[in-house]
Design a protein around this motif. Structure first.
Motif, short mmCIF file in Angstrom:
data_model
loop_
_atom_site.label_atom_id
_atom_site.label_comp_id
_atom_site.label_asym_id
_atom_site.label_seq_id
_atom_site.Cartn_x
_atom_site.Cartn_y
_atom_site.Cartn_z
N ARG A 549 -31.74 5.20 1.43
CA ARG A 549 -31.56 5.19 2.87
C ARG A 549 -30.40 6.08 3.29
O ARG A 549 -29.44 6.29 2.55
CB ARG A 549 -31.31 3.76 3.36
N THR A 552 -27.05 4.32 3.17
CA THR A 552 -26.42 4.31 1.84
C THR A 552 -25.78 5.65 1.53
O THR A 552 -24.68 5.73 0.98
CB THR A 552 -27.47 3.97 0.77
N ASN A 615 -33.87 -0.51 10.53
CA ASN A 615 -33.13 -1.35 9.59
C ASN A 615 -34.05 -2.14 8.66
O ASN A 615 -33.68 -2.44 7.52
CB ASN A 615 -32.23 -2.33 10.36
N TRP A 617 -35.42 -4.93 6.71
CA TRP A 617 -34.76 -6.15 6.23
C TRP A 617 -33.33 -5.88 5.73
O TRP A 617 -32.68 -6.76 5.20
CB TRP A 617 -35.58 -6.77 5.07
N PHE A 618 -32.86 -4.64 5.91
CA PHE A 618 -31.53 -4.27 5.43
C PHE A 618 -30.46 -4.69 6.43
O PHE A 618 -30.74 -5.00 7.59
CB PHE A 618 -31.45 -2.77 5.19
N THR A 619 -29.21 -4.64 5.96
CA THR A 619 -28.07 -4.89 6.85
C THR A 619 -28.01 -3.80 7.91
O THR A 619 -28.14 -2.62 7.59
CB THR A 619 -26.76 -4.88 6.04
#
Length: 816
Positions: A549, A552, A615, A617-619
């Motif tokens: 991502r 990241t 997003n 299910w990510f922060t």
């Protein structure tokens, strides 16, 4: 006034580009619909003529040079497709291309070959991809009814027609030359700079803080417009190269120098230690006296951009009038005003160490280019070394191999599924993908969404116009022209960007700009469905090849930027006397600064991409915190640029002067070393923190580690870099010590002789600028620490975070 003028210049240029884009599309439509029968039979694929034209004319800056460059890329694309497709069709035979798998395999192999060379331009690859899709998919659709040689020739002719239409539009009613666009933009930038300079000087001498803040806001607005003008100038520089006409001097470099000086003045004005509304009257009068000279310098530069100019404006070596006496002795309170004055000197006379540094770097780079014997753009005279250089540039790399493999798989999948869904309209899935590729990372969800929406909007507009003008098909081109103008402005919007703008233009062009393709509404529906198939293939393959991502990558790039910043800080120290490697050290520092600048630029791209990324299910990505961290890093990069050159000037002067005693030289070095160590400690802590994936995992590891050490009778180590390395007292102490030692050097190194007056003034401003840069770097580091603390709290809301305690845990884990 300047804000309005700068905006007007930009919008007029965009309107001119939009009108010429409409003219280019009108030329294609007129030729392919109303042209002579032999021409219409040759230009069978008018849809790709529009694709070619739009790919060339819908860009940030379009001129005759850009159009000529587009023709060059079209030539390479046509040659590549002819060399690949004609032998393939001749060997296999058009009648044997009967299934979707055959077209997908042929497209996959050919696209891989086209995409593999690393130096081939992206536009060439995109146009070649589109032609390959049309050649092989058209062969599957029509089978043995087409000729293996005439079919690729018709595709190539349609592509060439689009490129020639773009050139014709740039020539009518008069040539739109990049040279004149740059001259117009440069004049606007200089006028903007005059207003910006006036606002900042008035802000320094404002009688009240409220008045100063208002002038700072005005200067900031002018700065934003100046940045837009500078970006437009850089975009037009590419076209001027192809027009074979050069400026009398490097205008882009000169404008960058002006922008650097202006940015430094703005940094001084926004400094917390700047005494706005209470500035010394003598210094204010001195700056007011310099303002007309600075404005005159900018006006002189504006005049020098005219075609009759043969040389750049001359510069003077030093101030022509004495410096104000109240800038000495150096005190922390006078540092922002002194730095402001130093930046004005750079703008006025370009006589500082920055000029010497640039000359040194220019000589080194010229020597390197001479040794490497690089080939020119057109490769006219090539030695053996240059031929080998060209060959090595054409050889694939790991990056180009991955790109070629990605393009091959994506196009093959899109062609196969597109033909499987509906054979007569199987072109559009592959064509949608062909013009979507980019060699660098892009926000794929945003691009796909913008293309899908643009395709739908453009197609709907075309269908509505066809319904309204149902009985007047010969008038279908008329509503097309305002739509192209509208989409030209849509390219610059944040919502759609270039991807959505091009897709919306093509959506209407393919409906209104052609004939004999069936019922418009049915064609529009089929094309939208095919486009969605292609975009789904594009998304799937992109995710497979780039699973990481952007959020990241932004986190990792932030850490890398901090490492590069530490490398720069370690090298910004006083060079010892009689150092034989002083020049190489300076060049090394410049190179590290360029590396830092590139990392910060890459971080900005990742932050923008992550902001558009879903997003799932990510922060959630904390874009606000990252933007503030980026802003501090960008300011740090700018301040370091000043500090690099000032340190060189100071080192040269200390080495030249025989009156400077070793103790004073070492005292400055000690101040710089203290500054460097504390700053490096803070940056090291932030670097470690940016690499922590989970605070819960860190706490668990730290607890188990501490328990193990206690059982073994070991003392838990608290050594290492800690948070909040700087406090206000530390900043004041370091800066105050530096000012004290600077004054001692000035008093012992220079006498009151008239001949040394100017040199002492230069040294005073140099030392004051270094002190200001040190203070600014420390304060920006404090801002980054606080913002990192805020980022950690937002990403870990259930965990109480104490940075001092956290630094101990990080150091304990990192030392194991």
């Amino acid at each position: 006034m300047a804000v309005t003028a700068a905006t007007t210049i930009i919008w007029r240029m965009r309107l001119g580009s939009a009108l010429r884009a409409a003219l280019a599309c009108g030329i294609v439509g007129a030729v392919t619909i109303f042209g002579p029968a032999p021409v219409r039979r040759l230009l069978t694929f008018s849809a790709f003529s529009y694709v070619t034209t739009i790919s060339i004319v819908l860009s940030d800056a379009v001129s005759v040079g850009d159009a000529v460059r587009g023709v060059w890329h079209v030539m390479w694309a046509v040659a590549s497709v002819m060399v690949l497709s004609v032998p393939c069709l001749w060997l296999i035979g058009p009648g044997r291309f009967t299934g979707a798998a055959s077209a997908a395999a042929a497209v996959a192999v050919s696209a891989f070959v086209v995409a593999l060379p690393k130096r081939t331009h992206l536009l060439t690859k995109r146009l070649a991809f589109g032609q390959l899709v049309i050649v092989y998919v058209g062969t599957v659709i029509h089978g043995g009814q087409i000729s293996f040689i005439m079919h690729p020739i018709r595709v190539a002719s349609s592509t060439a027609a689009g490129a020639l239409a773009a050139v014709a539009a740039m020539m009518l009613p008069f040539p739109r030359l990049a040279f004149f666009q740059i001259r117009k933009l440069s004049k606007g930038y200089c006028e903007n700079g005059c207003e910006r300079m006036g606002a900042m000087v008035e802000g320094v001498g404002a009688k009240s803080k409220a008045e100063a803040v208002a002038l700072m806001v005005e200067a900031k607005s002018l700065s934003t417009n100046g940045t837009k003008l500078l970006q437009s100038i850089k975009a037009n520089m590419r076209g001027m190269i192809w027009e074979r006409r050069q400026m009398s001097f490097d205008i882009e470099e000169k404008l960058e120098e002006i922008e650097v000086a202006m940015s430094g003045m703005e940094a001084a004005l926004t400094s917390p230690s700047m005494a706005l509304g209470t500035m010394d009257e003598q210094l204010c009068n001195f700056l007011n006296n310099l303002k007309p000279k600075a404005i005159s310098k900018l006006q002189q530069f504006k005049i020098s951009v005219t075609p009759s100019s043969t040389t750049a404006p001359e510069t003077k070596p030093t101030f022509s009038i004495p410096l104000p006496l109240n800038i000495a002795p150096i005190t922390p309170q006078i540092l922002p005003a002194s730095f402001f004055l130093r930046c004005m000197e750079i703008l006025l006379y370009d006589s500082t160490a920055a000029a010497a540094g640039r000359n040194l770097i220019s000589k080194v780079e010229t020597g390197r280019r001479a040794n490497e014997e690089e080939a020119t753009d057109f490769g006219v005279h090539c030695t053996k070394k240059s031929r080998w250089g060209i060959l090595s540039n054409m050889l694939p790399t790991n990056k180009s191999f991955r790109f070629a493999l990605k393009c091959s798989i994506t196009l093959a999948l899109a062609v196969f599924l597109g033909l499987s869904y509906t054979k007569p309209n199987g072109y559009w899935s592959g064509l949608t993908v062909a013009i979507s590729f980019a060699t660098e990372r892009q926000a794929i969800f945003t691009v796909a969404n913008a293309r899908a929406q643009g395709t739908a909007i453009g197609s709907i507009y075309g269908v509505i116009c066809c319904f309204i003008l149902k009985k007047y098909e010969y008038l279908w081109l008329l509503p097309l022209l305002p739509w192209v103008v509208f989409t030209s402005f849509l390219v610059h919007s944040r919502m759609y960007g270039q991807s959505g703008g091009i897709a919306s233009a093509l959506g209407a062009l393919l409906v209104l700009g052609r004939k004999n393709y069936g019922i418009p509404s049915e064609f529009a529906n089929a094309r939208i469905a095919e486009a969605c198939i292609g975009l789904l293939c594009f998304l799937t393959v992109e995710i497979v090849f780039n699973p990481t991502r952007a959020a990241t990558l932004a986190k990792t790039e932030f850490s890398t930027s901090l490492v590069a910043l530490q490398a720069c800080i370690k090298r910004v120290i006083l060079i010892p006397q009689k150092n034989l490697n002083e020049t190489s050290n300076f060049i090394s520092l410049i190179e590290h600064h360029k590396i830092l600048k590139s990392h910060v630029s890459q971080l900005e791209k990742f932050i923008v991409e992550a902001g558009f990324e879903p997003n799932f299910w990510f922060t959630p990505f904390q874009g606000g915190c990252y933007e503030k961290l980026l802003k501090s890093l960008q300011k740090t990069v700018d301040i370091l640029q000043f500090m690099v050159y000032e340190m060189r000037f100071l080192s040269l002067e200390l080495n030249r002067s025989g009156l400077v005693v070793k103790e004073l030289h070492d005292s400055l070095s000690d101040d710089m070393e203290t500054f460097s160590k504390k700053l490096g400690c803070s940056l090291k802590f932030m670097e470690k923190m940016s690499l922590i994936k989970s605070l819960k995992e860190l706490q668990n590891r730290n607890q188990s580690q501490c328990s193990s050490e206690m059982e073994m009778g070991k003392k838990v180590s608290n050594d290492g870099c800690r948070a909040f390395a700087f406090s206000e007292e530390d900043v004041e102490k370091i800066v105050g010590s530096f000012c004290q030692h600077s004054n001692e050097i000035l008093s012992k190194a220079y006498t009151n002789d008239e001949g040394e007056g100017n040199l002492k003034g230069q040294m005073t401003l140099c030392l004051s600028s270094i002190g200001f840069c040190m203070e600014c770097l420390m304060r920006e580091t404090m801002v980054m620490e606080k913002e990192l603390h805020q980022l950690l709290k937002l990403e870990n809301p259930s965990i109480h975070i104490d940075l001092q305690e956290l630094s101990t845990k990080v150091n304990a884990c990192c030392t194991k």
